[in-house]
Design a protein around this motif. Structure first.
Motif, PDB file in Angstrom:
ATOM      1  N   MET A   1       0.416  -1.285   0.308  1.00  0.00           N
ATOM      2  CA  MET A   1       0.025  -0.098   0.393  1.00  0.00           C
ATOM      3  C   MET A   1       1.124   1.428  -0.152  1.00  0.00           C
ATOM      4  SD  MET A   1      -3.072   1.239   2.528  1.00  0.00           S
ATOM      5  CE  MET A   1      -4.072  -0.577   2.487  1.00  0.00           C
ATOM      6  N   GLN A   2       0.544   2.134  -0.779  1.00  0.00           N
ATOM      7  CA  GLN A   2       1.026   3.609  -0.367  1.00  0.00           C
ATOM      8  C   GLN A   2       0.714   4.868  -0.016  1.00  0.00           C
ATOM      9  OE1 GLN A   2       2.386   4.308  -4.500  1.00  0.00           O
ATOM     10  NE2 GLN A   2       2.166   2.892  -5.165  1.00  0.00           N
ATOM     11  N   ARG A   3       1.315   5.036   0.476  1.00  0.00           N
ATOM     12  CA  ARG A   3       0.620   6.768   1.186  1.00  0.00           C
ATOM     13  C   ARG A   3       0.794   7.574   0.218  1.00  0.00           C
ATOM     14  NH1 ARG A   3      -0.093   5.816   6.831  1.00  0.00           N
ATOM     15  NH2 ARG A   3       0.307   3.625   7.158  1.00  0.00           N
ATOM     16  N   PHE A   4      -0.204   8.489   0.530  1.00  0.00           N
ATOM     17  CA  PHE A   4       0.819  10.022  -0.166  1.00  0.00           C
ATOM     18  C   PHE A   4      -0.190  11.065   0.957  1.00  0.00           C
ATOM     19  CE2 PHE A   4      -2.722   8.314  -2.301  1.00  0.00           C
ATOM     20  CZ  PHE A   4      -3.629   9.995  -2.248  1.00  0.00           C
ATOM     21  N   LEU A  14     -12.846  20.611   6.443  1.00  0.00           N
ATOM     22  CA  LEU A  14     -14.381  20.739   7.361  1.00  0.00           C
ATOM     23  C   LEU A  14     -15.260  20.012   6.484  1.00  0.00           C
ATOM     24  CD1 LEU A  14     -13.774  24.267   9.201  1.00  0.00           C
ATOM     25  CD2 LEU A  14     -13.586  22.299   9.780  1.00  0.00           C
ATOM     26  N   GLN A  15     -15.320  20.538   6.074  1.00  0.00           N
ATOM     27  CA  GLN A  15     -16.737  19.813   4.774  1.00  0.00           C
ATOM     28  C   GLN A  15     -16.254  18.211   4.280  1.00  0.00           C
ATOM     29  OE1 GLN A  15     -16.519  22.436   0.604  1.00  0.00           O
ATOM     30  NE2 GLN A  15     -18.006  23.965   1.675  1.00  0.00           N
ATOM     31  N   PHE A  16     -15.266  17.950   3.925  1.00  0.00           N
ATOM     32  CA  PHE A  16     -14.357  16.549   4.186  1.00  0.00           C
ATOM     33  C   PHE A  16     -15.143  16.292   5.498  1.00  0.00           C
ATOM     34  CE2 PHE A  16     -11.335  13.703   3.252  1.00  0.00           C
ATOM     35  CZ  PHE A  16     -12.535  12.580   2.135  1.00  0.00           C
ATOM     36  N   ASP A  17     -14.568  16.925   6.312  1.00  0.00           N
ATOM     37  CA  ASP A  17     -14.510  15.538   7.511  1.00  0.00           C
ATOM     38  C   ASP A  17     -16.563  15.826   7.892  1.00  0.00           C
ATOM     39  OD1 ASP A  17     -12.271  15.659   8.242  1.00  0.00           O
ATOM     40  OD2 ASP A  17     -11.891  16.938   9.152  1.00  0.00           O
ATOM     41  N   ALA A  18     -17.444  16.939   7.543  1.00  0.00           N
ATOM     42  CA  ALA A  18     -18.905  16.509   7.381  1.00  0.00           C
ATOM     43  C   ALA A  18     -19.039  15.484   6.633  1.00  0.00           C
ATOM     44  CB  ALA A  18     -19.592  17.763   7.515  1.00  0.00           C
ATOM     45  N   LEU A  19     -18.769  15.862   5.574  1.00  0.00           N
ATOM     46  CA  LEU A  19     -18.840  14.569   4.328  1.00  0.00           C
ATOM     47  C   LEU A  19     -18.826  13.192   5.295  1.00  0.00           C
ATOM     48  CD1 LEU A  19     -20.272  13.436   1.839  1.00  0.00           C
ATOM     49  CD2 LEU A  19     -17.509  13.410   1.189  1.00  0.00           C
ATOM     50  N   ILE A  20     -17.445  13.284   5.584  1.00  0.00           N
ATOM     51  CA  ILE A  20     -16.630  11.873   6.203  1.00  0.00           C
ATOM     52  C   ILE A  20     -17.934  11.206   7.406  1.00  0.00           C
ATOM     53  CG2 ILE A  20     -15.468  10.357   7.851  1.00  0.00           C
ATOM     54  CD1 ILE A  20     -12.997  12.478   5.890  1.00  0.00           C
ATOM     55  N   ALA A  21     -18.194  11.987   7.838  1.00  0.00           N
ATOM     56  CA  ALA A  21     -19.379  11.841   9.239  1.00  0.00           C
ATOM     57  C   ALA A  21     -20.761  10.838   9.233  1.00  0.00           C
ATOM     58  CB  ALA A  21     -19.287  13.288  10.333  1.00  0.00           C
ATOM     59  N   ARG A  28     -10.719   9.735   7.000  1.00  0.00           N
ATOM     60  CA  ARG A  28     -10.102  10.602   5.566  1.00  0.00           C
ATOM     61  C   ARG A  28      -9.683   9.586   4.389  1.00  0.00           C
ATOM     62  NH1 ARG A  28      -7.759  16.101   7.536  1.00  0.00           N
ATOM     63  NH2 ARG A  28      -8.777  17.065   8.232  1.00  0.00           N
ATOM     64  N   SER A  29      -8.756   8.679   5.148  1.00  0.00           N
ATOM     65  CA  SER A  29      -8.664   7.401   3.959  1.00  0.00           C
ATOM     66  C   SER A  29      -9.564   6.295   3.014  1.00  0.00           C
ATOM     67  CB  SER A  29      -7.418   6.523   4.566  1.00  0.00           C
ATOM     68  OG  SER A  29      -5.986   7.296   5.397  1.00  0.00           O
ATOM     69  N   GLU A  30     -10.419   5.859   3.888  1.00  0.00           N
ATOM     70  CA  GLU A  30     -11.118   5.195   3.361  1.00  0.00           C
ATOM     71  C   GLU A  30     -11.646   6.520   2.480  1.00  0.00           C
ATOM     72  OE1 GLU A  30     -13.780   3.272   6.243  1.00  0.00           O
ATOM     73  OE2 GLU A  30     -11.842   2.638   7.201  1.00  0.00           O
ATOM     74  N   LEU A  35     -13.646   7.647  -3.351  1.00  0.00           N
ATOM     75  CA  LEU A  35     -13.703   9.543  -4.666  1.00  0.00           C
ATOM     76  C   LEU A  35     -12.783   9.142  -5.946  1.00  0.00           C
ATOM     77  CD1 LEU A  35     -13.313  12.553  -1.701  1.00  0.00           C
ATOM     78  CD2 LEU A  35     -15.172  11.586  -3.501  1.00  0.00           C
ATOM     79  N   ILE A  36     -12.062   8.396  -5.509  1.00  0.00           N
ATOM     80  CA  ILE A  36     -10.312   8.547  -6.629  1.00  0.00           C
ATOM     81  C   ILE A  36     -10.861   6.902  -7.614  1.00  0.00           C
ATOM     82  CG2 ILE A  36      -8.647   7.382  -7.037  1.00  0.00           C
ATOM     83  CD1 ILE A  36      -7.342   8.787  -4.557  1.00  0.00           C
ATOM     84  N   ARG A  37     -11.688   5.923  -6.781  1.00  0.00           N
ATOM     85  CA  ARG A  37     -12.397   4.815  -7.252  1.00  0.00           C
ATOM     86  C   ARG A  37     -13.410   5.603  -8.641  1.00  0.00           C
ATOM     87  NH1 ARG A  37     -12.449   1.711  -2.167  1.00  0.00           N
ATOM     88  NH2 ARG A  37     -10.330   0.708  -2.433  1.00  0.00           N
ATOM     89  N   SER A  38     -14.229   6.605  -7.901  1.00  0.00           N
ATOM     90  CA  SER A  38     -15.403   6.633  -7.978  1.00  0.00           C
ATOM     91  C   SER A  38     -14.627   8.005  -9.201  1.00  0.00           C
ATOM     92  CB  SER A  38     -16.438   7.916  -7.011  1.00  0.00           C
ATOM     93  OG  SER A  38     -17.450   8.252  -8.221  1.00  0.00           O
ATOM     94  N   ARG A  39     -13.878   8.345  -9.382  1.00  0.00           N
ATOM     95  CA  ARG A  39     -13.369   9.256 -10.487  1.00  0.00           C
ATOM     96  C   ARG A  39     -12.972   8.078 -11.223  1.00  0.00           C
ATOM     97  NH1 ARG A  39     -13.277  11.334 -14.109  1.00  0.00           N
ATOM     98  NH2 ARG A  39     -11.822  13.295 -15.211  1.00  0.00           N
ATOM     99  N   LEU A  40     -12.298   7.518 -11.540  1.00  0.00           N
ATOM    100  CA  LEU A  40     -11.946   6.776 -12.142  1.00  0.00           C
ATOM    101  C   LEU A  40     -12.177   5.580 -13.020  1.00  0.00           C
ATOM    102  CD1 LEU A  40      -7.836   5.224 -10.815  1.00  0.00           C
ATOM    103  CD2 LEU A  40      -8.189   6.799 -12.272  1.00  0.00           C
ATOM    104  N   ASP A  41     -13.599   4.926 -12.369  1.00  0.00           N
ATOM    105  CA  ASP A  41     -14.367   4.311 -13.392  1.00  0.00           C
ATOM    106  C   ASP A  41     -15.272   5.400 -13.801  1.00  0.00           C
ATOM    107  OD1 ASP A  41     -13.927   1.768 -11.548  1.00  0.00           O
ATOM    108  OD2 ASP A  41     -15.429   2.313  -9.913  1.00  0.00           O
TER     109      ASP A  41
END
Length: 163
Positions: A1-4, A14-21, A28-30, A35-41
């Protein structure tokens, strides 16, 4: 697994954390992976160079869930929906018809086949006059890599969601 590492301005974080919750991701990683899978698909289903590089040329198949609402008293819309499904019987896997109230029905149709044909059929279904609240969800498929048979009817290949 790679990290970046990525940088976000405070408001976007803050908006992203609210979406996660709100959506129930564990971290956040999940959420970023999804989001990356969705964009690639999305790129692969749209036929972009990004999708072609990622997935190669394995036939560009997909499965789709198409949901829409219509008034079943409008006989012409019922007829148009059924005619379109019968015209594309090779793509239609199943359909689910749900009565919402005395007038309105929710229908969900599952399609599978070449992406271009599935997308065209799905878009035509939700665009039919009298259809409301249409939604199309496409998932790219790939061959599982091997052929096998369950009995003497011959070999076949399975399709699976792209990873």
């Amino acid at each position: 697994m790679q990290r970046f590492t990525i940088s976000l301005d405070d408001e976007l974080a803050l908006q992203f954390d609210a979406l996660i919750a709100q959506t129930g991701y564990g971290n956040r990683s999940e959420a970023v992976r999804d989001l990356i899978r969705s964009r690639l698909d999305s790129a692969s289903l749209g036929g972009t160079a990004l999708g072609a590089r990622r997935h190669g040329t394995d036939g560009n198949w997909c499965v789709a869930s198409v949901s829409y609402v219509y008034d079943h008293h409008e006989q012409t819309v019922t007829s148009r929906v059924l005619d379109l499904q019968h015209d594309h019987h090779d793509l239609v896997i199943t359909s689910l018809h749900t009565h919402l109230d005395h007038d309105n029905c929710l229908e969900t149709v599952v399609l599978r086949g070449p992406t271009v044909a599935v997308r065209e059929c799905a878009e035509r279904l939700v665009a039919l006059r009298g259809v409301r609240h249409g939604n199309v969800h496409l998932v790219p498929l790939e061959f599982d890599g091997g052929k096998h048979s369950h009995d003497s009817t011959g070999s076949h290949r399975h399709l699976k969601p792209r990873t």
